[in-house]
Design a protein around this motif. Structure first.
Motif, PDB file in Angstrom:
ATOM      1  N   PHE A  81       0.863  -1.185   0.000  1.00  0.00           N
ATOM      2  CA  PHE A  81       0.000   0.000   0.000  1.00  0.00           C
ATOM      3  C   PHE A  81       0.894   1.228   0.000  1.00  0.00           C
ATOM      4  O   PHE A  81       1.854   1.309   0.767  1.00  0.00           O
ATOM      5  N   ARG A  82       0.581   2.186  -0.843  1.00  0.00           N
ATOM      6  CA  ARG A  82       1.392   3.400  -0.972  1.00  0.00           C
ATOM      7  C   ARG A  82       0.488   4.623  -0.862  1.00  0.00           C
ATOM      8  O   ARG A  82      -0.591   4.667  -1.473  1.00  0.00           O
ATOM      9  N   VAL A  83       0.935   5.600  -0.117  1.00  0.00           N
ATOM     10  CA  VAL A  83       0.222   6.865  -0.009  1.00  0.00           C
ATOM     11  C   VAL A  83       1.238   7.982  -0.139  1.00  0.00           C
ATOM     12  O   VAL A  83       2.366   7.870   0.352  1.00  0.00           O
ATOM     13  N   ASP A  84       0.871   9.031  -0.843  1.00  0.00           N
ATOM     14  CA  ASP A  84       1.779  10.176  -0.954  1.00  0.00           C
ATOM     15  C   ASP A  84       0.990  11.470  -1.003  1.00  0.00           C
ATOM     16  O   ASP A  84      -0.204  11.483  -1.348  1.00  0.00           O
ATOM     17  N   MET A  85       1.660  12.538  -0.619  1.00  0.00           N
ATOM     18  CA  MET A  85       1.092  13.883  -0.684  1.00  0.00           C
ATOM     19  C   MET A  85       2.070  14.783  -1.409  1.00  0.00           C
ATOM     20  O   MET A  85       3.286  14.646  -1.271  1.00  0.00           O
ATOM     21  N   GLU A  86       1.523  15.692  -2.188  1.00  0.00           N
ATOM     22  CA  GLU A  86       2.336  16.692  -2.866  1.00  0.00           C
ATOM     23  C   GLU A  86       1.635  18.036  -2.745  1.00  0.00           C
ATOM     24  O   GLU A  86       0.397  18.106  -2.675  1.00  0.00           O
ATOM     25  N   GLY A  87       2.410  19.082  -2.699  1.00  0.00           N
ATOM     26  CA  GLY A  87       1.782  20.387  -2.568  1.00  0.00           C
ATOM     27  C   GLY A  87       2.748  21.506  -2.868  1.00  0.00           C
ATOM     28  O   GLY A  87       3.960  21.325  -2.953  1.00  0.00           O
ATOM     29  N   LYS A  88       2.175  22.678  -3.014  1.00  0.00           N
ATOM     30  CA  LYS A  88       2.984  23.873  -3.258  1.00  0.00           C
ATOM     31  C   LYS A  88       2.217  25.108  -2.823  1.00  0.00           C
ATOM     32  O   LYS A  88       0.973  25.113  -2.742  1.00  0.00           O
ATOM     33  N   ASP A  89       2.951  26.140  -2.542  1.00  0.00           N
ATOM     34  CA  ASP A  89       2.386  27.426  -2.179  1.00  0.00           C
ATOM     35  C   ASP A  89       1.742  28.073  -3.398  1.00  0.00           C
ATOM     36  O   ASP A  89       2.051  27.721  -4.549  1.00  0.00           O
ATOM     37  N   GLY A  90       0.850  29.035  -3.158  1.00  0.00           N
ATOM     38  CA  GLY A  90       0.324  29.822  -4.258  1.00  0.00           C
ATOM     39  C   GLY A  90       1.431  30.666  -4.879  1.00  0.00           C
ATOM     40  O   GLY A  90       2.425  31.001  -4.226  1.00  0.00           O
ATOM     41  N   PHE A  91       1.259  31.035  -6.153  1.00  0.00           N
ATOM     42  CA  PHE A  91       2.297  31.797  -6.846  1.00  0.00           C
ATOM     43  C   PHE A  91       1.648  32.779  -7.809  1.00  0.00           C
ATOM     44  O   PHE A  91       0.502  32.604  -8.239  1.00  0.00           O
ATOM     45  N   TYR A  92       2.388  33.831  -8.132  1.00  0.00           N
ATOM     46  CA  TYR A  92       1.906  34.793  -9.117  1.00  0.00           C
ATOM     47  C   TYR A  92       1.905  34.153 -10.503  1.00  0.00           C
ATOM     48  O   TYR A  92       2.838  33.458 -10.881  1.00  0.00           O
ATOM     49  N   PHE A  93       0.856  34.435 -11.265  1.00  0.00           N
ATOM     50  CA  PHE A  93       0.769  33.888 -12.610  1.00  0.00           C
ATOM     51  C   PHE A  93       1.629  34.656 -13.613  1.00  0.00           C
ATOM     52  O   PHE A  93       2.042  34.106 -14.623  1.00  0.00           O
TER      53      PHE A  93
END
Length: 714
Positions: A622-634
């Protein structure tokens, strides 16, 4: 800094809580980086590079390059197409391309073939590993690697033969099929062939024409690899790719959701024929000879419904009558490039001086045909038999890069090595278009690096690195650009970096940590200039300076025989200095405003990826992962930002002999992901029902997806 550190602390708790002890972990395998001037162990390289292995690609259920980019620290991408075509590393990189020629900041090499600017066509077909180099690669690759470089390495033919077939399906009408086979040809040759097809209806519901596949994915990739051992001293590889992509493009909604009203949904197509001939000869007494010659011919067609709606959204008796417009835009580029890279490498020796010297040449020709269609002529807007008006534009852009490069590794002591690299490059360009614009810039550029490597032990490396990269200047083809702004200058970047790498706890824990400071001079940015209240032009110009600083951490840990943990974490601080931009505000031309100190575009302040895999049984995990990033200017042209994201993914896998089965899900909490954004702050929105009031629009990434996959190895 508090806003930046808090999410990192909270979101990496899975890894932090797990680090409590080691129990009977098996050693991790050695990772070799092949994209350097000579192949080298990842943990012995004084450079920031992430290596994404074939196993990780499989458990990620990745089908294209964009599915892997969030795994590497300080790597981001922009869509504006059906895939993440434009890549940013440490906050540096392009975000779109329309008429103007582009000199990319991130180079892409696939099996020795130059795919720079063609990232949409890079699939995971038969990929052994993906190497992501961060920071200027002035010695290694030159003009197209100011921000970094991505090197994709395919699998070599298996001398024992064998193969694999795979298939999968999921929601949104998605399915994929693929396979590879290796066949030995006598004792001295091998052949490997692989094919992959990836299909999805996409995540858009076009309610106007009643279809849910106007933003679909339809991709076929074919790879062929012949390997010949001509003699004990001469090896030859011939690698070919055929890529056929016929994706839809209908991504922007007037209501900022996944429901569109387009009457002319767009498309995002690419057809590529690419080949590489690689030779390695070890028969010289003083050095080894390596040569790589490649050719790629690509046709890329990108088109979209510019008004995002249908012609008669405003009827003649509605409040917004006569406000609407109806246009479509199409860009067809034929991209041909040829490259040759020949290098001499000193013979391997223990503790002695090592050197590499090489010559490089690249020729690229890009022919553009743009067709802009006005479906709403003023004189017959409400007529059923109106005649569209077509406007055409064409251009040809030829670039020639010729370079001489070299690197010398000097041992200063048993544990201390000085690495010096230098690249001299001549960049020559020719441009002409149907508006009678002619440009012919030519310049001499140089980059390089100086690094000190200190081996504290057999398993720990400390390094300090100074590297210099460059991106050639260019020009703005748009005739409305002020004459004194038609050309812009070269951008330079100097990178100062300190890092540590090691494999500890009996090779069960691998880690890379680096901190960097990059100074950018002549930053190439999009700026806007007002010609009138209702007219403006966007073009490339140079900001005086920019600064990019950050921290990057990568960990892989086999905590026990059953539990493995991995993660990447990044902090990034960017800013402009002495940068004035112009925009319309409140319906009138504005004075230049100072953007000094503001974050650069597409440069999130933090990113993370954390994964845990547990073997429930010897053949069940069983594998679980999380990924994320801060908001950024377009963009540098406005103040709109994306929302921060945190995506949860899971996979349950089962192996029965040579058969592998898996159930997977991505973005389990169904978060909204914004991959590109606009704000028509120039007194121009895109919704006639709101009388084109200025408002932001964003392109959305994938919602919650799930499916099953299976493979059989023979």
């Amino acid at each position: 800094m508090t806003r930046t550190l808090k999410p990192i602390i909270l979101k990496t708790s899975l890894l932090a809580l797990a680090i409590s002890g080691i129990a009977n972990a098996e050693p991790l395998e050695e990772v070799i980086v092949s994209g350097e001037l000579r192949s080298i162990e990842q943990l012995r390289l004084a450079n920031s590079v992430s290596v994404i292995t074939e196993q990780l690609i499989e458990v990620r259920n990745a089908k294209s390059l964009e599915d892997l980019l969030n795994l590497a620290p300080n790597v981001n991408f922009s869509t504006g197409a059906s895939r993440g075509r434009f890549i940013q590393i440490r906050g540096i990189g392009e975000r779109s391309q329309f008429v103007a020629p582009s000199n990319p900041s991130v180079g892409i090499i696939v099996d020795g073939i130059d795919f720079t600017g063609l990232g949409m066509g890079v699939t995971t077909l038969d990929t052994a590993q993906v190497e992501i180099f961060r920071g200027p690669q002035g010695t290694l690759y030159g003009a197209n690697a100011l921000a970094g470089m991505i090197n994709v390495v395919g699998n070599a033919p298996d001398k024992d033969g064998g193969g694999k077939v795979s298939a999968g399906f999921g929601n949104y009408g998605s399915y994929d099929v693929g396979g590879n086979v290796s066949i030995p040809v006598g004792d001295s040759a091998g052949w490997r062939m692989a094919v992959q097809k990836n299909v999805s209806d996409g995540y858009i519901d076009n309610v106007y024409i009643g279809r849910n596949d106007t933003n679909n994915i339809d991709e076929v990739s074919f790879r062929n690899h012949f390997s010949f051992d001509i003699s004990d001293q001469l090896k030859v590889d011939l690698i070919s790719y055929i890529i056929d992509i016929d994706n839809g493009y209908d991504a922007f909604s007037l209501d900022n959701d996944r429901t569109t009203l387009s009457d002319q949904p767009g498309h995002d197509r690419q057809q590529t024929n690419a080949h590489a001939l690689k030779t390695a000869y070890s028969g010289l007494g003083f050095a080894d000879l390596q040569a790589n010659v490649s050719y790629a011919d690509s046709q890329v067609e990108y088109g979209y419904d510019e008004d995002w709606t249908y012609r008669d959204i405003c009827t003649i008796d509605s409040s917004c009558a006569y406000w609407q417009y109806s246009t479509a835009d199409n860009y067809l580029r034929e991209n041909r490039n040829k490259s040759a890279d020949v290098r001499l490498l000193s013979k391997e020796n223990d503790g002695g001086m090592q050197w590499v010297v090489g010559v490089y040449y690249r020729y690229q020709q890009v022919a553009l045909e743009r067709t802009y269609t006005d479906n709403a002529p003023d004189d017959d807007f409400y007529s059923d038999d109106y005649t569209p008006v077509f406007y055409t534009y064409s251009s040809e852009y030829i670039t020639k890069n010729a370079a001489l490069y070299g690197q010398v590794d000097f041992p200063l002591a048993d544990s201390l090595t000085l690495v010096t690299g230098l690249r001299y490059e001549n960049f020559d360009a020719e441009f002409k278009d149907s508006d009678s614009a002619v440009f012919g810039p030519s310049e001499n550029l140089f980059g390089g690096k100086i690094a000190l490597e200190l081996s504290l032990s057999d398993d720990t490396l400390l390094y300090g690195l100074i590297s210099r990269g460059y991106k050639a200047g260019g020009f703005n083809a748009e005739p409305r650009v002020p004459q004194n702004k038609r050309e812009y200058d070269t951008e330079l970047a100097i990178n100062y970096e300190l890092g540590m790498k090691g494999d500890w706890l009996e090779n069960s824990l691998l880690a890379q940590v680096s901190t960097f400071y990059q100074q950018r001079k002549g930053v190439q940015v999009n700026v806007s200039e007002a010609e009138a209240v209702d007219d403006f032009v966007i073009f490339l110009d140079n900001a005086a300076e920019g600064y990019n600083t950050g921290l990057e951490v990568e960990l892989t840990w086999l905590a026990t025989d059953a539990l493995s943990l991995s993660g990447s974490f990044a902090l990034l601080n960017t800013e402009h200095e002495e940068f004035l931009n112009v925009s319309h505000v409140d319906g009138s031309p504005a004075e230049p405003y100072d953007m000094s100190g503001r974050d650069q575009a597409h440069a999130p302040n933090y990113q993370y990826y954390v994964a845990a895999q547990y073997d429930l049984l010897s053949n069940l995990y069983f594998r679980v992962d999380m990924e994320g990033k801060d908001g950024f200017y377009f963009s540098e042209s406005h103040e709109e930002r994306s929302d921060s994201i945190d995506l949860l993914n899971a996979r349950l896998g089962f192996d029965v002999g040579m058969l592998s089965l898996a159930v997977w899900a991505k973005n389990l909490t169904d978060e909204w992901v914004e991959t590109r954004g606009f704000y028509f702050s120039h007194d121009f929105g895109n919704d006639p029902r709101k009388f084109y009031a200025a408002e932001p629009y964003t392109q959305k990434g994938a919602p919650r997806t799930f499916g099953v996959s299976a493979s059989y190895t023979f």
